[in-house]
Design a protein around this motif. Structure first.
Motif, PDB file in Angstrom:
ATOM      1  N   VAL A  38       1.002  -1.281  -0.079  1.00 18.46           N
ATOM      2  CA  VAL A  38       0.041  -0.013  -0.128  1.00 18.46           C
ATOM      3  C   VAL A  38       0.952   1.277   0.020  1.00 18.46           C
ATOM      4  O   VAL A  38       1.641   1.511   1.028  1.00 18.46           O
ATOM      5  CB  VAL A  38      -0.759  -0.048   1.294  1.00 18.46           C
ATOM      6  N   ALA A  39       0.805   2.013  -1.072  1.00 22.61           N
ATOM      7  CA  ALA A  39       1.554   3.219  -1.285  1.00 22.61           C
ATOM      8  C   ALA A  39       0.809   4.462  -1.079  1.00 22.61           C
ATOM      9  O   ALA A  39       1.378   5.529  -0.884  1.00 22.61           O
ATOM     10  CB  ALA A  39       2.380   3.066  -2.620  1.00 22.61           C
ATOM     11  N   LEU A  40      -0.655   4.474  -1.114  1.00 21.54           N
ATOM     12  CA  LEU A  40      -1.496   5.343  -1.409  1.00 21.54           C
ATOM     13  C   LEU A  40      -2.641   5.134  -0.822  1.00 21.54           C
ATOM     14  O   LEU A  40      -3.276   4.163  -1.030  1.00 21.54           O
ATOM     15  CB  LEU A  40      -1.405   5.805  -2.838  1.00 21.54           C
ATOM     16  N   LEU A  63      -7.432   9.346   8.561  1.00 21.93           N
ATOM     17  CA  LEU A  63      -6.635   8.685   7.524  1.00 21.93           C
ATOM     18  C   LEU A  63      -5.300   9.025   7.388  1.00 21.93           C
ATOM     19  O   LEU A  63      -4.279   8.492   6.976  1.00 21.93           O
ATOM     20  CB  LEU A  63      -7.398   9.008   6.182  1.00 21.93           C
ATOM     21  N   ARG A  64      -4.864  10.285   7.766  1.00 19.68           N
ATOM     22  CA  ARG A  64      -3.512  10.843   7.879  1.00 19.68           C
ATOM     23  C   ARG A  64      -2.865   9.869   8.600  1.00 19.68           C
ATOM     24  O   ARG A  64      -1.611   9.624   8.439  1.00 19.68           O
ATOM     25  CB  ARG A  64      -3.622  12.471   7.968  1.00 19.68           C
ATOM     26  N   ALA A  65      -3.101   9.666   9.803  1.00 19.30           N
ATOM     27  CA  ALA A  65      -2.567   8.925  11.012  1.00 19.30           C
ATOM     28  C   ALA A  65      -2.189   7.424  10.402  1.00 19.30           C
ATOM     29  O   ALA A  65      -1.190   7.002  10.515  1.00 19.30           O
ATOM     30  CB  ALA A  65      -3.228   8.757  12.271  1.00 19.30           C
ATOM     31  N   LEU A  66      -3.100   6.839   9.874  1.00 20.05           N
ATOM     32  CA  LEU A  66      -2.998   5.479   9.250  1.00 20.05           C
ATOM     33  C   LEU A  66      -1.905   5.614   8.024  1.00 20.05           C
ATOM     34  O   LEU A  66      -1.153   4.781   8.021  1.00 20.05           O
ATOM     35  CB  LEU A  66      -4.264   4.899   8.646  1.00 20.05           C
ATOM     36  N   ALA A  67      -2.026   6.569   7.269  1.00 18.83           N
ATOM     37  CA  ALA A  67      -0.868   6.629   6.146  1.00 18.83           C
ATOM     38  C   ALA A  67       0.398   6.800   6.903  1.00 18.83           C
ATOM     39  O   ALA A  67       1.582   6.325   6.290  1.00 18.83           O
ATOM     40  CB  ALA A  67      -1.378   7.985   5.325  1.00 18.83           C
TER      41      ALA A  67
END
Length: 74
Positions: A38-40, A63-67
């Motif tokens: 998963v890159a994105l 979502l930012r934290a997961l990324a």
């Protein structure tokens, strides 16, 4: 992924619980695909399939934290 349609909340759920459920689903998908695969993360700010659905408070930060956690872009 599930859409952010709050109309389908259980009567006892609150927006924070709904947000956590959505984010948990995203994290499960990342893990199932393989963290190195998963890159994105791509998400629509407003989903318009069947209505106009905005995510619950905290969704974008989550979502930012997961990324960040899994080294993906968001």
């Amino acid at each position: 992924m599930s859409n952010t349609n709050e109309y389908r909340l259980d009567p006892d759920n609150d927006p924070a619980a709904f947000c956590q459920r959505l984010l948990a689903e995203v994290e499960e998908a990342i893990i199932a695909a393989g963290v190195d695969e998963v890159a994105l993360i791509i998400a629509e700010p407003v989903q318009n399939s069947g209505g106009c659905f905005v995510p619950p408070p905290g969704y974008w930060a989550g979502l930012r934290a997961l990324a960040d956690k899994y080294g993906a872009r968001c």
